[in-house]
Design a protein around this motif. Structure first.
Motif, PDB file in Angstrom:
ATOM      1  N   UNK A 123       0.862  -1.183   0.000  1.00 20.29           N
ATOM      2  CA  UNK A 123       0.000   0.000   0.000  1.00 20.29           C
ATOM      3  C   UNK A 123       0.895   1.229   0.000  1.00 20.29           C
ATOM      4  N   UNK A 124       0.691   2.104  -1.002  1.00 20.28           N
ATOM      5  CA  UNK A 124       1.463   3.340  -1.122  1.00 20.28           C
ATOM      6  C   UNK A 124       0.464   4.498  -1.198  1.00 20.28           C
ATOM      7  N   UNK A 125       0.591   5.446  -0.287  1.00 24.38           N
ATOM      8  CA  UNK A 125      -0.314   6.600  -0.243  1.00 24.38           C
ATOM      9  C   UNK A 125      -1.778   6.159  -0.198  1.00 24.38           C
ATOM     10  N   UNK A 126      -2.035   5.091   0.556  1.00 24.82           N
ATOM     11  CA  UNK A 126      -3.401   4.624   0.744  1.00 24.82           C
ATOM     12  C   UNK A 126      -3.951   3.792  -0.381  1.00 24.82           C
ATOM     13  N   UNK A 127      -3.168   3.489  -1.414  1.00 21.87           N
ATOM     14  CA  UNK A 127      -3.636   2.707  -2.566  1.00 21.87           C
ATOM     15  C   UNK A 127      -2.877   1.387  -2.603  1.00 21.87           C
ATOM     16  N   UNK A 128      -3.627   0.268  -2.711  1.00 21.07           N
ATOM     17  CA  UNK A 128      -2.968  -1.026  -2.805  1.00 21.07           C
ATOM     18  C   UNK A 128      -2.539  -1.245  -4.251  1.00 21.07           C
ATOM     19  N   UNK A 129      -1.280  -1.581  -4.410  1.00 17.99           N
ATOM     20  CA  UNK A 129      -0.684  -1.720  -5.741  1.00 17.99           C
ATOM     21  C   UNK A 129       0.027  -3.053  -5.859  1.00 17.99           C
ATOM     22  N   UNK A 130       0.147  -3.492  -7.098  1.00 19.41           N
ATOM     23  CA  UNK A 130       0.956  -4.669  -7.404  1.00 19.41           C
ATOM     24  C   UNK A 130       1.911  -4.327  -8.539  1.00 19.41           C
TER      25      UNK A 130
END
Length: 728
Positions: free
Chosen positions: A591-598
């Motif tokens: 999670x980066x800046x509140x956004x889950x990313x892959x």
């Protein structure tokens, strides 16, 4: 960078087509693509080889060879026996019975004083029963012998060396003592030479009759007393070497020296005994001092080079962590890789080198086999996948079951190939050695004729002129100066991390007219680099790069390191992340800046998308095709809304690559690109650097170490002087 040859067979492009397991077919083969690299077979002369129970098609011998290595790494003993039977056995030296397994032995040799000593020992070893090949490295003080253990043994080989008059073993204390004795020989020779010269000067400067006869005789006796220890102690190695040459019936440079010294001393002793005539004590002591001093300096230079080389070899020795009782226990012992045996289990941590050929027993990771395939891109391995010795584990710990260890591994075969190539003497050197023997016989013949001629003309001048012929024609000065200079160069290079496998190559550099260069790690960086960033949504490229770098901070994959380097070079601020998780051989999630990313492979990254995955994947594949990107070298950044960006990786040119190519071409030297990588990236690099000739005849892909050697050897047979650049 390139692959090692199989220790079970040896093939060249010439003989491959004649073997029942490697058949050339036309392009109408049933398979349409190479079984290894996937290149189309249309228009190619297809190579078919039986791998296991099936016959497979390949675009070249290189791909066939790699596939066979991978098969051998996981093959059972029965499979290997069947493969050996199909190959008909490896080629052996003519004097070794078919089916004999050659053993290699390194013998440390002490007491060599010049290159002629190495040739003498080689001569003796090659005539030992069961010896297939023998090479003596004068600089490294080692003999490398391949022999049939049924006909000979290491002890017999050592006895052969010792019979030649040299030592094969020495403790550190004995070695220090030997060095002190050699130094004492030199010091005594020089001290005696200076004293004898002082005693001889009056005879040169005084007029006849100026020196009383009793004083003149006293000067002769004093010179005799000082010369005797020089001959008995300082010149003892020369007499021993000459005696060994006589026993071996191999004339060397020491024999004319000893004959000259003996004749000069005999004439001088006779003149002293009768108190009349010329003496040559000053010439004897000066010659011994110069010869022994030169050899001592040469030995010191070689010793310094040997220390550097030996240290580098010790640093390159592989270690392994062998599990004691897998799978019941994960306790491990640190052992040399040579101590491993088939069936052992070893654990390989990220960043470590695989110590033996084997298959994955537990774990999943990516490994770099650039030394085998020439490709910088890593490959994925999981349970049951073969892994070759020398590969580097990149991400996760692996437990490997050893299938081939020690001298049977692909890495050991590659090292043997390099050693054998380094020990091969150029034809001109072998010719020079044969000419040297003829030359020395000619010197002895001329000396005999000189004695006979002057005996008729003036008997009193026969012996002095014969001695002059022996001393003037002795090639010892050249034989000492050249090796000493080369040893100094080798020592300087070794101190800078450049190990010289064949010192004679140094003197050939000025005459090269062709350079064959490797690709990965030579013209390009050894690790992949971030080449392109393709945004799939509106955004700021620097921000996207920063987010990707934050995710990749969790991984040790080469692509992760390349992306991190790119972010550092761009000077972007990497944000913090939470809840990071690494999926082996797939990618990372956080999670980066509140956004889950892959970030990772397309199928893994798109697994976070809320929409139906099939249409998203189809659009992504079309974009990859439009951007002319290969899926294997691209990772995807995505969130729940879909893909955000593509990151394409590949080989980046070294900063000095273009300047190197331009300088080589400006000097009139032909440049060849010879790589183990696939045809497309090799051709692209050749075009980018301006290497490719109009007919493409100087660009070679899918090359194995053996095929590279065959290519260079073929050019050398055609009269070219070729330098090979790179570690392939």
């Amino acid at each position: 960078m390139t692959q090692a040859p199989s220790p079970r067979k040896s093939k060249t492009p010439d003989d491959a087509t004649g073997n029942s397991t490697a058949l050339a077919a036309d392009a109408h083969a049933t398979a349409s693509h190479c079984e290894h690299c996937g290149d189309p077979l249309a228009g190619l002369k297809v190579v078919r080889r039986r791998i296991g129970a099936t016959e497979q098609s390949f675009c070249c011998l290189g791909c066939a060879f790699i596939a066979e290595q991978l098969y051998l790494a996981r093959a059972t003993s029965r499979d290997l026996a069947a493969l050996d039977a199909a190959l008909g056995g490896a080629r052996r030296a003519p004097d070794i019975p078919a089916g004999s397994a050659l053993k290699r032995e390194q013998i440390e040799v002490h007491g060599m004083v010049c290159a002629a000593c190495a040739l003498l020992i080689e001569h003796r070893l090659r005539h030992e029963p069961g010896v297939a090949s023998a090479h003596v490295d004068f600089g490294a003080r080692r003999a490398y012998v391949a022999f049939d253990p049924k006909q000979s043994s290491p002890a017999a080989l050592r006895r052969a060396v010792e019979t030649s008059g040299y030592r094969t073993s020495s403790s550190a204390q004995a070695e220090r003592k030997a060095h002190r004795i050699e130094l004492l020989r030199v010091l005594l020779a020089w001290l005696a030479m200076m004293q004898v010269m002082m005693l001889a000067i009056p005879a040169y400067v005084a007029a006849p009759g100026d020196i009383p006869r009793d004083i003149e005789q006293l000067l002769r006796i004093a010179q005799l007393v000082l010369t005797v220890p020089v001959l008995l102690f300082s010149a003892a190695p020369l007499f021993r070497a000459a005696a060994s040459q006589i026993r071996a019936r191999a004339i060397g440079m020491d024999l004319p020296i000893v004959l000259g010294l003996t004749a000069a001393f005999a004439a001088s002793a006779h003149a002293t005994a009768i108190a009349s005539g010329a003496t040559y004590y000053d010439s004897i002591t000066m010659f011994v001092a110069l010869v022994m001093g030169s050899r001592w300096l040469q030995a010191r230079a070689l010793a310094r080079a040997y220390v550097h080389i030996d240290a580098a070899h010790r640093q390159s020795t592989l270690r392994a962590r062998r599990l004691r009782a897998y799978p019941g226990s994960m306790l491990a012992d640190d052992v040399p890789a040579q101590a491993l045996a088939p069936g052992d289990h070893v654990v390989v941590a990220p960043g470590e080198t695989v110590p033996a050929d084997g298959v994955v027993a537990r774990g999943a990771s990516t490994v770099s086999q650039a030394w085998l395939t020439g490709e910088a891109a890593p490959i994925e391995v999981a349970d049951g996948a073969p892994v070759l010795a020398g590969s580097v584990n990149l991400e996760q710990p692996l437990v490997l079951e050893v299938t081939r260890a020690g001298e049977a591994t692909s890495l050991a075969a590659l090292r043997r190939l390099v050693d054998d190539a380094g020990r091969d003497r150029p034809r001109i050197v072998e010719t020079a050695n044969r000419v040297a023997v003829v030359f020395l016989w000619a010197v002895l013949a001329v000396t005999t004729l000189t004695v006979a001629g002057w005996w008729i003309v003036d008997p009193s001048q026969a012996l002095p002129n014969a001695i002059a012929v022996l001393v003037a024609t002795c090639p010892c000065a050249l034989s000492l100066a050249a090796p000493a200079a080369l040893a100094a160069v080798q020592s300087a290079l070794a101190g800078r991390g450049v190990l010289t496998a064949r010192v004679s190559a140094i003197e050939q550099l000025a005459r090269i007219d062709a350079i064959a260069t490797d690709k990965t790690g030579t013209l390009t960086e050894a690790e992949p680099a971030l080449l392109r960033t393709v945004l799939l949504r509106a955004g700021v490229p620097a921000n996207v790069l920063a987010v990707a770098a934050a995710l990749e901070s969790l991984s040790t994959h080469p692509f992760a390191r390349a992306l991190t380097r790119a972010a550092r070079a761009a000077g972007v601020a990497v944000p913090a992340l939470q809840g990071g998780r690494v999926e082996p051989s797939a990618g990372v999630e956080a999670v980066v800046d509140g956004v889950r990313l892959r970030l990772g492979k397309a199928d893994y990254a798109l697994g976070i998308v809320d929409a139906e995955p099939a249409p998203v994947t189809a659009r992504l594949l079309k974009r990859l095709e439009r951007e002319k990107l290969q899926a294997a070298s691209v990772i995807v950044l995505a969130d729940s809304a879909g893909p955000i960006a593509l990151f394409a990786f590949g080989e980046a040119l070294r900063p000095d690559a273009q300047a190197f190519v331009d300088e080589v071409r400006a000097s009139g030297i032909d440049l060849l690109l010879v790589s183990g990588d696939r045809r497309e990236p090799v051709a692209n690099l050749a075009r980018a650097l301006g290497i490719a000739a109009p007919d493409g005849g100087n660009v070679f892909a899918h090359q194995t170490p053996d095929s590279k050697r065959q290519l260079v050897a073929g050019m050398q047979r055609a009269g070219r002087v070729v330098a090979m650049l790179g570690d392939g």
